[in-house]
Design a protein around this motif. Structure first.
Motif, PDB file in Angstrom:
ATOM      1  N   ILE A 332     -19.989   4.649 -72.397  1.00  0.00           N
ATOM      2  CA  ILE A 332     -20.640   3.340 -72.479  1.00  0.00           C
ATOM      3  C   ILE A 332     -21.344   2.991 -71.175  1.00  0.00           C
ATOM      4  CG2 ILE A 332     -18.928   2.593 -74.186  1.00  0.00           C
ATOM      5  CD1 ILE A 332     -17.780   0.706 -72.107  1.00  0.00           C
ATOM      6  N   GLY A 333     -20.971   3.684 -70.095  1.00  0.00           N
ATOM      7  CA  GLY A 333     -21.651   3.465 -68.819  1.00  0.00           C
ATOM      8  C   GLY A 333     -23.071   3.983 -68.785  1.00  0.00           C
ATOM      9  N   ARG A 334     -23.503   4.649 -69.860  1.00  0.00           N
ATOM     10  CA  ARG A 334     -24.897   5.085 -69.939  1.00  0.00           C
ATOM     11  C   ARG A 334     -25.831   3.889 -70.127  1.00  0.00           C
ATOM     12  NH1 ARG A 334     -24.989  10.490 -68.431  1.00  0.00           N
ATOM     13  NH2 ARG A 334     -23.118  11.465 -69.274  1.00  0.00           N
ATOM     14  N   THR A 335     -25.297   2.774 -70.596  1.00  0.00           N
ATOM     15  CA  THR A 335     -26.073   1.552 -70.718  1.00  0.00           C
ATOM     16  C   THR A 335     -25.607   0.568 -69.648  1.00  0.00           C
ATOM     17  OG1 THR A 335     -26.865  -0.134 -72.261  1.00  0.00           O
ATOM     18  CG2 THR A 335     -24.548   0.430 -72.402  1.00  0.00           C
ATOM     19  N   GLY A 336     -26.298  -0.570 -69.535  1.00  0.00           N
ATOM     20  CA  GLY A 336     -25.907  -1.558 -68.530  1.00  0.00           C
ATOM     21  C   GLY A 336     -26.165  -1.125 -67.110  1.00  0.00           C
ATOM     22  N   ARG A 337     -27.193  -0.293 -66.908  1.00  0.00           N
ATOM     23  CA  ARG A 337     -27.516   0.197 -65.563  1.00  0.00           C
ATOM     24  C   ARG A 337     -28.711  -0.544 -64.983  1.00  0.00           C
ATOM     25  NH1 ARG A 337     -26.907   6.784 -65.445  1.00  0.00           N
ATOM     26  NH2 ARG A 337     -24.714   6.875 -66.043  1.00  0.00           N
ATOM     27  N   ALA A 338     -28.890  -0.347 -63.681  1.00  0.00           N
ATOM     28  CA  ALA A 338     -30.073  -0.884 -62.972  1.00  0.00           C
ATOM     29  C   ALA A 338     -30.247  -2.383 -63.218  1.00  0.00           C
ATOM     30  CB  ALA A 338     -31.336  -0.129 -63.381  1.00  0.00           C
ATOM     31  N   ALA A 339     -29.112  -3.104 -63.196  1.00  0.00           N
ATOM     32  CA  ALA A 339     -29.112  -4.573 -63.342  1.00  0.00           C
ATOM     33  C   ALA A 339     -29.680  -5.035 -64.679  1.00  0.00           C
ATOM     34  CB  ALA A 339     -29.875  -5.220 -62.188  1.00  0.00           C
ATOM     35  N   ALA A 340     -29.736  -4.136 -65.659  1.00  0.00           N
ATOM     36  CA  ALA A 340     -30.223  -4.500 -66.988  1.00  0.00           C
ATOM     37  C   ALA A 340     -29.049  -4.525 -67.963  1.00  0.00           C
ATOM     38  CB  ALA A 340     -31.272  -3.502 -67.466  1.00  0.00           C
ATOM     39  N   PRO A 341     -28.955  -5.545 -68.811  1.00  0.00           N
ATOM     40  CA  PRO A 341     -27.832  -5.621 -69.752  1.00  0.00           C
ATOM     41  C   PRO A 341     -27.929  -4.536 -70.813  1.00  0.00           C
ATOM     42  CG  PRO A 341     -29.445  -7.325 -70.224  1.00  0.00           C
ATOM     43  CD  PRO A 341     -29.879  -6.676 -68.937  1.00  0.00           C
ATOM     44  N   GLY A 342     -26.789  -4.176 -71.365  1.00  0.00           N
ATOM     45  CA  GLY A 342     -26.753  -3.175 -72.424  1.00  0.00           C
ATOM     46  C   GLY A 342     -25.629  -3.489 -73.390  1.00  0.00           C
ATOM     47  N   LYS A 343     -25.685  -2.871 -74.540  1.00  0.00           N
ATOM     48  CA  LYS A 343     -24.673  -3.110 -75.571  1.00  0.00           C
ATOM     49  C   LYS A 343     -24.008  -1.794 -75.942  1.00  0.00           C
ATOM     50  CE  LYS A 343     -23.984  -5.664 -79.880  1.00  0.00           C
ATOM     51  NZ  LYS A 343     -24.649  -6.515 -80.906  1.00  0.00           N
ATOM     52  N   ALA A 344     -22.681  -1.800 -75.956  1.00  0.00           N
ATOM     53  CA  ALA A 344     -21.897  -0.638 -76.340  1.00  0.00           C
ATOM     54  C   ALA A 344     -21.122  -0.962 -77.608  1.00  0.00           C
ATOM     55  CB  ALA A 344     -20.934  -0.238 -75.224  1.00  0.00           C
ATOM     56  N   ILE A 345     -21.347  -0.176 -78.646  1.00  0.00           N
ATOM     57  CA  ILE A 345     -20.741  -0.417 -79.953  1.00  0.00           C
ATOM     58  C   ILE A 345     -19.815   0.746 -80.293  1.00  0.00           C
ATOM     59  CG2 ILE A 345     -21.230  -0.645 -82.430  1.00  0.00           C
ATOM     60  CD1 ILE A 345     -23.989  -1.806 -81.571  1.00  0.00           C
ATOM     61  N   THR A 346     -18.648   0.434 -80.812  1.00  0.00           N
ATOM     62  CA  THR A 346     -17.674   1.466 -81.165  1.00  0.00           C
ATOM     63  C   THR A 346     -17.237   1.315 -82.610  1.00  0.00           C
ATOM     64  OG1 THR A 346     -16.845   1.590 -78.894  1.00  0.00           O
ATOM     65  CG2 THR A 346     -15.411   2.450 -80.626  1.00  0.00           C
ATOM     66  N   PHE A 347     -17.251   2.429 -83.327  1.00  0.00           N
ATOM     67  CA  PHE A 347     -16.741   2.445 -84.694  1.00  0.00           C
ATOM     68  C   PHE A 347     -15.263   2.844 -84.648  1.00  0.00           C
ATOM     69  CE2 PHE A 347     -21.099   3.681 -86.754  1.00  0.00           C
ATOM     70  CZ  PHE A 347     -21.636   2.486 -86.275  1.00  0.00           C
ATOM     71  N   VAL A 348     -14.415   2.014 -85.219  1.00  0.00           N
ATOM     72  CA  VAL A 348     -12.976   2.268 -85.188  1.00  0.00           C
ATOM     73  C   VAL A 348     -12.467   2.450 -86.617  1.00  0.00           C
ATOM     74  CG1 VAL A 348     -10.721   1.464 -84.415  1.00  0.00           C
ATOM     75  CG2 VAL A 348     -12.774   0.861 -83.105  1.00  0.00           C
ATOM     76  N   ALA A 349     -12.167   3.694 -86.979  1.00  0.00           N
ATOM     77  CA  ALA A 349     -11.570   3.980 -88.281  1.00  0.00           C
ATOM     78  C   ALA A 349     -10.086   3.603 -88.227  1.00  0.00           C
ATOM     79  CB  ALA A 349     -11.744   5.457 -88.626  1.00  0.00           C
ATOM     80  N   PRO A 350      -9.461   3.368 -89.387  1.00  0.00           N
ATOM     81  CA  PRO A 350      -8.035   2.978 -89.387  1.00  0.00           C
ATOM     82  C   PRO A 350      -7.153   3.933 -88.587  1.00  0.00           C
ATOM     83  CG  PRO A 350      -8.970   2.691 -91.564  1.00  0.00           C
ATOM     84  CD  PRO A 350     -10.027   3.360 -90.750  1.00  0.00           C
ATOM     85  N   GLU A 351      -7.430   5.223 -88.692  1.00  0.00           N
ATOM     86  CA  GLU A 351      -6.596   6.201 -87.975  1.00  0.00           C
ATOM     87  C   GLU A 351      -6.835   6.194 -86.458  1.00  0.00           C
ATOM     88  OE1 GLU A 351     -10.058   8.540 -89.921  1.00  0.00           O
ATOM     89  OE2 GLU A 351      -8.785   6.803 -90.382  1.00  0.00           O
ATOM     90  N   ASP A 352      -7.899   5.514 -86.017  1.00  0.00           N
ATOM     91  CA  ASP A 352      -8.214   5.432 -84.581  1.00  0.00           C
ATOM     92  C   ASP A 352      -7.716   4.148 -83.922  1.00  0.00           C
ATOM     93  OD1 ASP A 352      -9.647   7.841 -84.731  1.00  0.00           O
ATOM     94  OD2 ASP A 352     -11.464   6.791 -85.367  1.00  0.00           O
ATOM     95  N   ALA A 353      -7.153   3.248 -84.694  1.00  0.00           N
ATOM     96  CA  ALA A 353      -6.811   1.916 -84.184  1.00  0.00           C
ATOM     97  C   ALA A 353      -5.855   1.978 -82.995  1.00  0.00           C
ATOM     98  CB  ALA A 353      -6.219   1.059 -85.300  1.00  0.00           C
ATOM     99  N   HIS A 354      -4.827   2.805 -83.088  1.00  0.00           N
ATOM    100  CA  HIS A 354      -3.850   2.893 -81.994  1.00  0.00           C
ATOM    101  C   HIS A 354      -4.497   3.471 -80.735  1.00  0.00           C
ATOM    102  CE1 HIS A 354      -0.056   3.358 -79.906  1.00  0.00           C
ATOM    103  NE2 HIS A 354      -0.322   4.636 -79.715  1.00  0.00           N
ATOM    104  N   HIS A 355      -5.309   4.524 -80.908  1.00  0.00           N
ATOM    105  CA  HIS A 355      -5.973   5.141 -79.763  1.00  0.00           C
ATOM    106  C   HIS A 355      -6.918   4.150 -79.084  1.00  0.00           C
ATOM    107  CE1 HIS A 355      -7.597   8.091 -77.142  1.00  0.00           C
ATOM    108  NE2 HIS A 355      -8.699   8.357 -77.826  1.00  0.00           N
ATOM    109  N   PHE A 356      -7.606   3.327 -79.871  1.00  0.00           N
ATOM    110  CA  PHE A 356      -8.520   2.350 -79.281  1.00  0.00           C
ATOM    111  C   PHE A 356      -7.750   1.282 -78.508  1.00  0.00           C
ATOM    112  CE2 PHE A 356     -11.786  -1.154 -79.674  1.00  0.00           C
ATOM    113  CZ  PHE A 356     -12.673  -0.556 -78.780  1.00  0.00           C
ATOM    114  N   LYS A 357      -6.542   0.956 -78.946  1.00  0.00           N
ATOM    115  CA  LYS A 357      -5.704   0.017 -78.192  1.00  0.00           C
ATOM    116  C   LYS A 357      -5.362   0.589 -76.819  1.00  0.00           C
ATOM    117  CE  LYS A 357      -3.475  -2.445 -82.033  1.00  0.00           C
ATOM    118  NZ  LYS A 357      -2.193  -2.699 -82.737  1.00  0.00           N
ATOM    119  N   ILE A 358      -5.084   1.885 -76.768  1.00  0.00           N
ATOM    120  CA  ILE A 358      -4.776   2.536 -75.492  1.00  0.00           C
ATOM    121  C   ILE A 358      -5.990   2.493 -74.568  1.00  0.00           C
ATOM    122  CG2 ILE A 358      -4.216   4.754 -74.404  1.00  0.00           C
ATOM    123  CD1 ILE A 358      -2.568   5.413 -76.913  1.00  0.00           C
TER     124      ILE A 358
END
Length: 380
Positions: A332-358
């Motif tokens: 996600i650090g590929r965006t939001g550089r050089a003082a310009a705002p950026g948006k980072a979006i993540t798709f979280v499948a049910p089986e990924d919920a615990h990993h995303f909490k970590i």
């Protein structure tokens, strides 16, 4: 602290200002004076820390006082694990070197393309940026000599070791002069990296930049709860709904990257994949078009994405979660550089919920997760 205070020359300062860099990063503050002083260096820093400029800038300055290279004996050698990183470093060399009194000739060489054009361009090269395998190929063809190398840079040394380049690197070390300056950069310091430092560096200056687990405030993070089967249609829904025109999508496998691109193209969306199974020509073409804004979506695997450096990239999408929190931050650090705002979006499948909490716990930041089950994706 300013770049001028690090001992860099006026022409280099002008080149830095032309690229709109205002102040050095922590690794640049420590590394540049040490390199200019002729010291060996161990730099422990993550991707995105500014380490490329930390060795390119002093390298360019040191070359200003040296005669131009002649024949096929290069003065400075940079070893890297991937083709994309080699091309990125050459771009940085050319960008900062364009305004210098003494023009520095640099060349990036890597496998996956014909060796003959690279052999033809090697004559008079000051700085050679190379992957280990292709460098050895060129040496076997008597196309390059390492006997005059004054500076060796090992960039992303841990990646080179992880990718099995140890034997090739040892062969290259045996061809280099013992009296040289050696700079080693690595994101991690494993036992293998420690052995490399002990064998190849002499009383090195050590610069450690703490692993970045925080996310710049300029990055607006949002996550969507999406069933695995609905990820493709939901991606196309977002592209249309938010009118995204330049999007870097991360997939965890080559197969997924190709599948996502195939579906996007089928729906009339310009897209290309960037991964190790693509030819070098296809990878170069995709990167050039994406950086120029002529390609709407680039779907990349983590390793192949290491050559992507775009100042004003507006959107990054994690189609699949990475294995570790630090990889998430790098993505996600590929965006939001050089003082310009950026948006980072993540798709979280049910089986990924615990990993995303970590991942969120490691970042120390909660990310809003929005339900998508009521969104109509029919026809997408």
């Amino acid at each position: 602290m300013s770049f001028a205070s690090l001992g860099l020359s006026a022409p280099l300062i002008q080149a830095i200002e032309a690229h709109q860099y205002t102040q050095p990063s922590p690794i640049q503050e420590s590394a540049i004076p040490a390199v200019l002083a002729g010291k060996d260096l161990l730099g422990v820093a993550q991707t995105g820390s500014g380490k490329t400029a930390a060795f390119v800038l002093p390298m360019l300055q040191l070359l200003q006082s040296k005669k131009a290279a002649k024949g096929r004996a290069v003065k400075m050698l940079v070893l890297v694990p991937t083709r994309e990183l080699a091309m990125q470093i050459q771009d940085v060399l050319r960008g900062f070197g364009s305004r210098l009194p003494r023009q520095v000739r640099s060349l990036a060489v890597y496998g996956g393309v014909s060796i003959n054009p690279q052999m033809m361009r090697l004559n008079g090269t000051d700085v050679l940026v190379a992957t280990p395998g292709r460098l050895l190929d060129l040496i076997e063809h008597n196309a390059v000599q390492l006997s005059d190398v004054e500076m060796l840079v090992l960039d992303e040394a841990d990646k080179m070791l992880n990718l099995g380049f140890q034997e090739e690197m040892n062969r290259i070390f045996g061809l280099l002069p013992r009296l040289r300056q050696t700079l080693l950069f690595s994101a991690t310091v494993s036992g293998e990296v420690e052995a490399l430092v002990a064998n190849q560096l002499k009383e090195p200056v050590t610069v450690r930049i703490e692993e970045e687990t925080s996310v710049p405030e300029l990055i607006n993070q949002v996550a969507y709860a999406v069933e695995a089967a609905r990820k493709g249609p939901f991606l196309r829904y977002l592209l249309k709904q938010e009118d995204m025109q330049q999007v870097l999508v991360f997939a965890s496998s080559i197969r997924t990257a190709d599948n996502v691109v195939g579906k996007l193209i089928k729906h009339g969306i310009q897209a290309a994949a960037l991964h190790g199974d693509k030819s070098q020509g296809a990878r170069n073409d995709a990167l050039i078009k994406f950086k120029a804004g002529k390609l709407r979506v680039l779907v990349a695997t983590d390793l192949a994405s290491r050559g992507i450096d775009i100042k004003f990239l507006p959107h990054v999408i994690n189609y699949e979660l990475p294995r570790s929190p630090k990889d998430y931050v790098h993505r996600i650090g590929r965006t939001g550089r050089a003082a310009a705002p950026g948006k980072a979006i993540t798709f979280v499948a049910p089986e990924d919920a615990h990993h995303f909490k970590i991942i969120q716990k490691k970042m120390g930041k909660q990310v809003e997760i929005i339900a998508t089950d009521t969104i109509d994706l029919h026809g997408l």
